[in-house]
Scaffold this motif. Sequence first.
Motif: not given
Length: 155
Positions: A78-80, A98, A100, A103-104
């Motif tokens: 998921e790119g997290l 990451t 991202e 940020a989540a």
Amino acid sequence: MSRAQQDALSRTALAVFRLNGQFLSVSERLAEPAGLTAAWWQVLGAVLPEPLPVAGIARVMGITRQSVQRIADLLVREGLAAYEPNPAHRRAKLLTPTPEGRAAIDRIDPGHAELAARLMSELGGQDAFEETVRVLRRLSAALDAIELEARESDG
């Protein structure tokens, strides 16, 4: 072991099981707006301070390496999170969030802060909150010691 000791153990276990369910429920609610599940949040949270191998995350969380591996692979997909080389072990890659993923986690912070404040108030203040943490850590350490002793006597 006396009946009173057995009853105390049973009451403790039931209280912890209930608490676990409550934490999972509130964690799902907090994580959902950030596009995470409680399990994803838990794994990402374990690697926020520093990248860790999957086995290290499992030890910190007290769950199986296979469970963490499955979640870590999903986070990467998921790119997290991302895998990076581990200088200490060629095959055991390190998991790291990451931008991202960070940020989540940042999107969860306001709800997390509100829950912390409400819990502190319900418990009667910062000192009572800290005492709760101490008691839970003491219980966990005692169970770790018992498990270690059992493994050593078995093997």
